[in-house]
Write a protein that holds these residues in place. Sequence first.
Motif, short mmCIF file in Angstrom:
data_model
loop_
_atom_site.label_atom_id
_atom_site.label_comp_id
_atom_site.label_asym_id
_atom_site.label_seq_id
_atom_site.Cartn_x
_atom_site.Cartn_y
_atom_site.Cartn_z
N HIS A 204 54.38 66.69 32.40
CA HIS A 204 54.24 67.18 31.02
C HIS A 204 52.79 67.41 30.61
CE1 HIS A 204 58.44 65.94 30.75
NE2 HIS A 204 58.51 66.72 29.69
N GLY A 205 51.84 66.79 31.28
CA GLY A 205 50.44 66.88 30.90
C GLY A 205 49.67 67.99 31.56
N LYS A 206 49.95 68.25 32.84
CA LYS A 206 49.20 69.28 33.57
C LYS A 206 49.93 69.69 34.82
CE LYS A 206 46.30 65.66 35.35
NZ LYS A 206 44.99 65.08 35.26
N ALA A 207 49.44 70.76 35.42
CA ALA A 207 49.99 71.25 36.68
C ALA A 207 48.84 71.60 37.61
CB ALA A 207 50.86 72.48 36.45
N HIS A 208 49.01 71.24 38.89
CA HIS A 208 48.02 71.58 39.92
C HIS A 208 48.66 72.60 40.86
CE1 HIS A 208 45.56 68.22 38.63
NE2 HIS A 208 46.57 67.39 38.82
N THR B 220 43.94 74.04 38.16
CA THR B 220 44.65 73.04 37.36
C THR B 220 44.90 73.64 35.99
OG1 THR B 220 43.65 71.20 38.55
CG2 THR B 220 44.54 70.73 36.37
N ILE B 221 46.12 73.51 35.51
CA ILE B 221 46.50 74.06 34.21
C ILE B 221 46.87 72.90 33.30
CG2 ILE B 221 48.12 75.55 32.99
CD1 ILE B 221 48.42 76.98 35.80
N ASP B 222 46.19 72.80 32.17
CA ASP B 222 46.50 71.75 31.20
C ASP B 222 47.61 72.21 30.27
OD1 ASP B 222 44.61 69.88 32.09
OD2 ASP B 222 43.02 70.89 30.99
N SER B 223 48.48 71.29 29.94
CA SER B 223 49.62 71.59 29.07
C SER B 223 49.22 71.44 27.61
CB SER B 223 50.74 70.61 29.38
OG SER B 223 51.75 70.70 28.41
N PRO B 224 49.78 72.27 26.73
CA PRO B 224 49.54 72.10 25.29
C PRO B 224 50.38 70.97 24.69
CG PRO B 224 50.96 73.98 25.64
CD PRO B 224 50.55 73.48 27.00
N TYR B 225 51.27 70.40 25.50
CA TYR B 225 52.18 69.36 25.02
C TYR B 225 51.44 68.05 24.82
CZ TYR B 225 55.93 65.89 25.12
OH TYR B 225 56.75 64.84 24.82
N GLU B 226 51.63 67.43 23.66
CA GLU B 226 51.08 66.11 23.37
C GLU B 226 52.25 65.19 23.04
OE1 GLU B 226 47.87 65.92 20.50
OE2 GLU B 226 47.56 68.05 20.78
N ASN C 142 58.57 73.48 21.30
CA ASN C 142 57.79 74.73 21.31
C ASN C 142 56.59 74.62 22.26
OD1 ASN C 142 59.50 76.03 19.54
ND2 ASN C 142 58.30 75.47 17.73
N GLU C 143 55.94 73.46 22.27
CA GLU C 143 54.81 73.26 23.18
C GLU C 143 55.27 73.28 24.64
OE1 GLU C 143 53.22 69.58 21.76
OE2 GLU C 143 51.94 70.56 20.27
N LEU D 52 53.67 79.86 30.33
CA LEU D 52 52.37 80.03 31.00
C LEU D 52 52.52 79.83 32.51
CD1 LEU D 52 49.24 80.25 30.91
CD2 LEU D 52 49.22 77.78 30.56
N MET D 53 53.29 78.82 32.91
CA MET D 53 53.50 78.56 34.33
C MET D 53 54.26 79.70 35.01
SD MET D 53 51.88 75.91 35.11
CE MET D 53 52.50 75.81 36.78
N GLU D 54 55.21 80.29 34.31
CA GLU D 54 55.93 81.46 34.86
C GLU D 54 54.96 82.57 35.19
OE1 GLU D 54 60.40 82.09 33.16
OE2 GLU D 54 58.76 82.38 31.77
#
Length: 146
Positions: free
Chosen positions: A15-19, A33-39, A74-75, A82-84
């Motif tokens: 939920h926090g990021k993707a590598h 590395t992609i950071d997620s907007p989810y908090e 929504n986040e 974004l990952m798609e």
Amino acid sequence: MSNVAFKQVGVWIDHGKAHLIGFHKGKAEWIETIDSPYESIKRVDGEVKDMTRFSQNPEHASNNEYKRHNISQNEINEYLRLMEQKLQPYDDILLFGPGTMKEKMRNRLRDNKAFSGKWLSVETSDKLTENQLLAFVRDFYVKATP
């Protein structure tokens, strides 16, 4: 990062990021590395307690929970969208990591017609160091290739 056009990618996602880790000719290489907007925990300025004005009992919750749930959904949807976009150019996609985000991503990719001819695989793993991530992707694709 080299100029190799990867067709195989491993994605460690939570939920926090993707590598994103590319695989080409027996070598795994870090892409980004992609950071997620989810908090998961957030406090909105001016937000009141999660109780109604007639009761101090937390069982009688206000609509703050509903609002928070919608915001977090929504986040997560924004993150998956974004990952798609990032995974569009790859033919073979390995999704791995802890938790349930990898399954959410797989389900979203399966529903997208642009990914219908692509190969998807899901594996479970713990949190890994950078070297362990590279080794995980390399070992997976080496075993998968005849």
